[in-house]
Design an enzyme around this catalytic site. Structure first.
Site, PDB file in Angstrom:
ATOM      1  N   HIS A  98      -2.348   1.203   3.445  1.00 51.39           N
ATOM      2  CA  HIS A  98      -2.550  -0.169   3.296  1.00 51.39           C
ATOM      3  C   HIS A  98      -3.168  -0.965   4.200  1.00 51.39           C
ATOM      4  CE1 HIS A  98      -0.609   0.499  -0.744  1.00 51.39           C
ATOM      5  NE2 HIS A  98       0.515   1.211  -0.249  1.00 51.39           N
TER       6      HIS A  98
ATOM      7  N   GLU B 231       0.868  -6.361   0.308  1.00 55.02           N
ATOM      8  CA  GLU B 231       0.593  -4.910   0.464  1.00 55.02           C
ATOM      9  C   GLU B 231      -0.840  -4.713  -0.249  1.00 55.02           C
ATOM     10  OE1 GLU B 231       3.559  -1.404   0.238  1.00 55.02           O
ATOM     11  OE2 GLU B 231       2.742  -1.642  -1.634  1.00 55.02           O
TER      12      GLU B 231
HETATM   13 NI    NI Z   1       1.815   2.292  -0.867  1.00 54.11          NI
END
Ligand code: NI
Length: 137
Positions: free
Chosen positions: A43, A126
């Site tokens: 990420h 995220e």
């Molecule tokens: Ni993830």
């Protein structure tokens, strides 16, 4: 005295895998879906660090953002950026590195090191659509 909140946005890349070792592979796949894939995925995280406090009449600052930047780099980025969270960060050896757990970890690193004012809020992004917020409660 009025309180003002200032925010610094930091960025890091990291890999992780969501996996509960107490469960079977099938149960992990059912709960975590592709996030449980054994070879990890990455990420591009953003971390918004908000500090609240009174404005210093001498500087006009709540906190010097260049000093805060250095604290974030030392306490968080140097330990998470370009890392595999499960394998490289000992605190996530037994704690599933979800955004919820990562944001609390970041709080524990940053709260004692804020140079002026107090840590008021962390927002960990995220993805562009998924974020978690923590205020230390
Ligand atoms: Ni993830």
């Amino acid at each position: 005295m009025p309180q003002v909140v200032v925010t610094r946005r930091a960025h890091f890349n990291a890999a992780h895998r969501l996996f509960n070792p107490a469960w079977s592979d099938a149960e992990n796949a059912r709960v975590f879906g592709p996030c449980a894939n054994p070879h990890y995925h990455g990420h591009n995280y953003n971390l918004d660090v908000s500090v609240a406090g009174e404005v210093d009449p001498e500087t006009g600052y709540v906190v010097d953002l260049s000093v805060l930047k250095g604290v974030i780099e030392e306490r968080v980025l140097s330990r998470l950026d370009h890392r595999n969270l499960n394998l490289d960060v000992p605190d996530f050896a037994r704690t599933i590195p979800t955004a919820e757990n990562i944001v609390q970890w970041c709080w524990r690193q940053l709260a004692p090191a804020i140079p002026r004012g107090r840590l008021a809020r962390l927002v960990l992004w995220e993805t562009e659509r998924n974020l978690v917020e923590y205020t230390g409660g």
